[in-house]
Design a protein around this motif. Structure first.
Motif, PDB file in Angstrom:
ATOM      1  N   ARG A 215       0.828  -1.218   0.000  1.00  0.00           N
ATOM      2  CA  ARG A 215       0.000   0.000   0.000  1.00  0.00           C
ATOM      3  C   ARG A 215       0.860   1.264   0.000  1.00  0.00           C
ATOM      4  N   LEU A 216       1.988   1.233   0.696  1.00  0.00           N
ATOM      5  CA  LEU A 216       2.895   2.386   0.657  1.00  0.00           C
ATOM      6  C   LEU A 216       3.452   2.602  -0.747  1.00  0.00           C
ATOM      7  N   ILE A 217       3.849   1.508  -1.416  1.00  0.00           N
ATOM      8  CA  ILE A 217       4.365   1.627  -2.781  1.00  0.00           C
ATOM      9  C   ILE A 217       3.274   2.129  -3.725  1.00  0.00           C
ATOM     10  N   ALA A 218       2.056   1.606  -3.579  1.00  0.00           N
ATOM     11  CA  ALA A 218       0.955   2.038  -4.440  1.00  0.00           C
ATOM     12  C   ALA A 218       0.597   3.508  -4.196  1.00  0.00           C
ATOM     13  N   HIS A 219       0.692   3.946  -2.939  1.00  0.00           N
ATOM     14  CA  HIS A 219       0.354   5.338  -2.622  1.00  0.00           C
ATOM     15  C   HIS A 219       1.393   6.300  -3.195  1.00  0.00           C
ATOM     16  N   ALA A 220       2.667   5.886  -3.190  1.00  0.00           N
ATOM     17  CA  ALA A 220       3.715   6.749  -3.726  1.00  0.00           C
ATOM     18  C   ALA A 220       3.827   6.648  -5.246  1.00  0.00           C
ATOM     19  N   GLY A 221       3.339   5.560  -5.844  1.00  0.00           N
ATOM     20  CA  GLY A 221       3.399   5.390  -7.286  1.00  0.00           C
ATOM     21  C   GLY A 221       4.405   4.348  -7.714  1.00  0.00           C
ATOM     22  N   SER A 222       5.547   4.299  -7.059  1.00  0.00           N
ATOM     23  CA  SER A 222       6.573   3.312  -7.369  1.00  0.00           C
ATOM     24  C   SER A 222       7.535   3.233  -6.189  1.00  0.00           C
ATOM     25  N   LEU A 223       8.398   2.226  -6.226  1.00  0.00           N
ATOM     26  CA  LEU A 223       9.373   2.052  -5.144  1.00  0.00           C
ATOM     27  C   LEU A 223      10.409   3.175  -5.145  1.00  0.00           C
ATOM     28  N   LEU A 224      10.790   3.657  -6.342  1.00  0.00           N
ATOM     29  CA  LEU A 224      11.751   4.751  -6.425  1.00  0.00           C
ATOM     30  C   LEU A 224      11.166   6.049  -5.877  1.00  0.00           C
ATOM     31  N   ASN A 225       9.910   6.317  -6.185  1.00  0.00           N
ATOM     32  CA  ASN A 225       9.266   7.523  -5.638  1.00  0.00           C
ATOM     33  C   ASN A 225       9.141   7.436  -4.120  1.00  0.00           C
TER      34      ASN A 225
ATOM     35  N   ALA B  11      11.176   5.846  -2.180  1.00  0.00           N
ATOM     36  CA  ALA B  11      12.519   5.993  -1.607  1.00  0.00           C
ATOM     37  C   ALA B  11      12.931   7.458  -1.487  1.00  0.00           C
ATOM     38  N   LYS B  12      12.305   8.333  -2.264  1.00  0.00           N
ATOM     39  CA  LYS B  12      12.638   9.767  -2.201  1.00  0.00           C
ATOM     40  C   LYS B  12      11.942  10.484  -1.058  1.00  0.00           C
ATOM     41  N   HIS B  13      10.961   9.845  -0.423  1.00  0.00           N
ATOM     42  CA  HIS B  13      10.236  10.485   0.674  1.00  0.00           C
ATOM     43  C   HIS B  13      11.057  10.440   1.955  1.00  0.00           C
ATOM     44  N   ALA B  14      10.832  11.446   2.806  1.00  0.00           N
ATOM     45  CA  ALA B  14      11.474  11.462   4.124  1.00  0.00           C
ATOM     46  C   ALA B  14      10.723  10.547   5.083  1.00  0.00           C
ATOM     47  N   ALA B  15      11.335  10.276   6.231  1.00  0.00           N
ATOM     48  CA  ALA B  15      10.704   9.378   7.214  1.00  0.00           C
ATOM     49  C   ALA B  15       9.430   9.987   7.765  1.00  0.00           C
ATOM     50  N   SER B  16       9.413  11.305   7.969  1.00  0.00           N
ATOM     51  CA  SER B  16       8.202  11.954   8.491  1.00  0.00           C
ATOM     52  C   SER B  16       7.050  11.875   7.492  1.00  0.00           C
ATOM     53  N   THR B  17       7.372  11.888   6.194  1.00  0.00           N
ATOM     54  CA  THR B  17       6.328  11.763   5.168  1.00  0.00           C
ATOM     55  C   THR B  17       5.787  10.346   5.120  1.00  0.00           C
ATOM     56  N   VAL B  18       6.681   9.362   5.202  1.00  0.00           N
ATOM     57  CA  VAL B  18       6.245   7.959   5.182  1.00  0.00           C
ATOM     58  C   VAL B  18       5.385   7.654   6.401  1.00  0.00           C
ATOM     59  N   GLN B  19       5.677   8.319   7.537  1.00  0.00           N
ATOM     60  CA  GLN B  19       4.920   8.069   8.761  1.00  0.00           C
ATOM     61  C   GLN B  19       3.453   8.449   8.616  1.00  0.00           C
ATOM     62  N   ILE B  20       3.163   9.563   7.944  1.00  0.00           N
ATOM     63  CA  ILE B  20       1.768  10.025   7.808  1.00  0.00           C
ATOM     64  C   ILE B  20       1.233   9.809   6.406  1.00  0.00           C
ATOM     65  N   LEU B  21       1.906   8.972   5.620  1.00  0.00           N
ATOM     66  CA  LEU B  21       1.434   8.693   4.268  1.00  0.00           C
ATOM     67  C   LEU B  21       0.084   7.969   4.342  1.00  0.00           C
ATOM     68  N   GLY B  22      -0.908   8.529   3.690  1.00  0.00           N
ATOM     69  CA  GLY B  22      -2.261   7.983   3.751  1.00  0.00           C
ATOM     70  C   GLY B  22      -3.195   8.765   4.642  1.00  0.00           C
ATOM     71  N   ALA B  23      -2.657   9.720   5.422  1.00  0.00           N
ATOM     72  CA  ALA B  23      -3.488  10.545   6.312  1.00  0.00           C
ATOM     73  C   ALA B  23      -3.398  12.014   5.898  1.00  0.00           C
ATOM     74  N   GLU B  24      -3.407  12.262   4.574  1.00  0.00           N
ATOM     75  CA  GLU B  24      -3.243  13.633   4.084  1.00  0.00           C
ATOM     76  C   GLU B  24      -4.427  14.522   4.455  1.00  0.00           C
ATOM     77  N   LYS B  25      -5.631  13.963   4.395  1.00  0.00           N
ATOM     78  CA  LYS B  25      -6.811  14.766   4.739  1.00  0.00           C
ATOM     79  C   LYS B  25      -6.770  15.214   6.192  1.00  0.00           C
ATOM     80  N   ALA B  26      -6.433  14.287   7.077  1.00  0.00           N
ATOM     81  CA  ALA B  26      -6.349  14.629   8.500  1.00  0.00           C
ATOM     82  C   ALA B  26      -5.238  15.640   8.751  1.00  0.00           C
ATOM     83  N   LEU B  27      -4.121  15.528   8.012  1.00  0.00           N
ATOM     84  CA  LEU B  27      -3.007  16.460   8.189  1.00  0.00           C
ATOM     85  C   LEU B  27      -3.404  17.875   7.799  1.00  0.00           C
TER      86      LEU B  27
END
Length: 475
Positions: A234-244, A246-262
């Motif tokens: 689900r993380l790979i699908a949300h970012a689009g690909s594994l390379l994309n 890998a470019k995210h920071a740890a804080s972004t990966v932590q809240i990935l999927g909760a953009e509306k709440a953020l």
């Protein structure tokens, strides 16, 4: 491509070394340095050489006889593809697009399965409502329904391979006394067709999940060890690909999927979310609620390392993910044990629970603790009034002022009487009698019920009299 000399090139260059009188033109500077080092042959690399190489490639058909243009074009295309694949470290097993499609299809199948099963239970519930309460598993429910059909057939049907003996007996007993309505054979056929669809989709969903597991272990083994195949996909699908990803920071990966709440939290100036898709990881799920935010932050940091290792690393082992997960589990145990440690002292030793001993004590009733309010007697002297009643003074200012005015009037009357006594000489017995009456009047005057107790201290007229007498004696 790697700047190394292969065997064929080495043989050709050894023949040329003996006859060469000019420097060798080389398209790659690294390769020229290696040739000069190993074969002691001078090489040159410049823009002129690049233009020369470009001309040779464009006129390759005329320089190499016996090769058709179509074959040359196919060879060039194959060479270009192989070089690009080599540069990108391309592997057919490492196609993350398949993961994105598989996890999306898995979610869609879950939704459709839930809708189909709800419809099947509701539809067959009109005919045999008791079966839904007895069999809770959806797949077993559909298999039983597909095998038996009408509830009249349950008495002669054998369901031992699907149900336990107790549950089978309960189903047969419920079928005999069922309160459901009668349905036609056509209705049963449609319900059975729906059950067949549910069973087929369930089997395909199991097969798709196994395919997703294998693909995730091939593409991102360390991520799979850290957060599991479903959360990783689900993380790979949300970012689009594994390379994309890998470019995210740890804080972004932590809240990935909760953009509306953020964005809602940022807009309303409230606390931002602590986790997104990573909340469904097993490490976060087994943590107590007060430590979920801390563990999700640490898990996101380690997961980002695993993602970058899987995306850019050449090694396909999951050793790094296993090591990081062990560290996180050890950290989680420390956090969970910290609540059991001592609150006071050094906090290093674990708290020792004392052994419980039952002690039977007979307690008597203590009436002294009933009333916690201070009693105020009506005959209390004004001079001995408590100074702790400040609250009653603030609330009752007007009655206090009245009491002061009355006391001042009495003091003035006493002073007038003393002046009259000084002017008119009377007998000592009469004078003493008047003084006693006045003192008694001041001391024993009762307080009214409506007026609250105050803390005003009144100067006694006796002290004034004594001072005057001392002055007269001294004179």
């Amino acid at each position: 491509m790697e700047g190394k000399i292969n065997k064929q090139l080495k043989k050709v260059l050894k023949k040329i070394v003996k006859e060469a009188h000019e420097p060798l033109a080389v398209a790659d500077a690294k390769l020229g340095g290696v040739i000069k080092e190993k074969l002691n042959l001078s090489c040159i690399h410049s823009p002129v050489v690049n233009e020369l190489m470009r001309g040779i490639r464009s006129q390759m058909d005329g320089l190499i006889p016996g090769v058709e243009p179509r074959e040359m074009a196919a060879m060039c295309l194959g060479l270009a593809h192989s070089l690009s694949r080599y540069r990108l470290k391309f592997s057919a097993d490492k196609v993350d697009t398949m993961i994105v499609q598989a996890i999306s299809l898995l979610d869609d199948l879950d939704k459709e399965l839930n809708n189909y099963i709800m419809r099947c239970r509701e539809w067959y519930g009109w005919h045999f409502p008791e079966l839904g309460k007895i069999i809770s598993d959806n797949l077993t429910y559909c298999k039983c329904l597909q095998r038996v059909g009408d509830r009249k057939n349950y008495a002669s049907a054998t369901l031992s391979d699907l149900l336990s003996e107790e549950m089978e007996a309960e189903v047969k007993a419920a079928a005999e006394i069922s309160m459901g309505t009668e349905v036609s054979e056509e209705d049963i056929c449609n319900i059975l067709h729906l059950c067949t669809q549910v069973i087929e989709i369930s089997e395909y969903r199991t097969q798709l999940y196994e395919y997703l597991q294998n693909r995730m272990m091939a593409i991102a083994p360390n991520v799979t060890v850290m957060v599991g195949e479903l959360v990783g996909a689900r993380l790979i699908a949300h970012a689009g690909s594994l390379l994309n990803l890998a470019k995210h920071a740890a804080s972004t990966v932590q809240i990935l999927g909760a953009e509306k709440a953020l964005f809602r939290a940022l807009k309303s100036r409230r606390d931002t979310p602590k986790y997104g898709l990573i909340y469904h990881a097993s490490l976060v799920g087994q943590t107590s609620p007060k430590h979920k935010g801390k563990i999700s932050r640490m898990l996101a940091a380690k997961t980002v390392l695993a993602i970058r290792y899987d995306a850019f690393g050449e090694d396909s082992s999951s050793a790094m993910g296993v090591e990081n997960r062990a560290k996180l589990e050890a950290r989680l145990r420390i956090l969970e044990d910290r609540g059991i440690r001592k609150i006071s002292g050094t906090g290093k030793a674990l708290a020792k629970a004392e052994k419980y001993e039952h002690k039977s004590e007979v307690k008597t009733y203590d009436p002294s603790g009933d009333s916690t309010l201070a009693t105020c007697s009506k005959k209390r002297k004004i001079e001995e009034v408590d100074k702790e009643d400040e609250i009653t003074e603030k609330k009752a200012k007007k009655p206090k002022i009245k009491i002061k005015a009355e006391v001042e009037e009495e003091v003035e009357e006493v002073e007038e009487v003393e002046e009259e006594e000084e002017q008119v000489e009377e007998e000592p017995s009469v004078r003493k009698k008047k003084k006693k009456d006045k003192k008694k009047h001041i001391k024993e005057e009762p307080l009214s019920d409506e007026e609250p107790c105050t803390s005003t201290a009144i100067p006694s007229p006796e002290k004034k009299k004594k001072k005057k007498k001392k002055k007269e004696a001294e004179d």
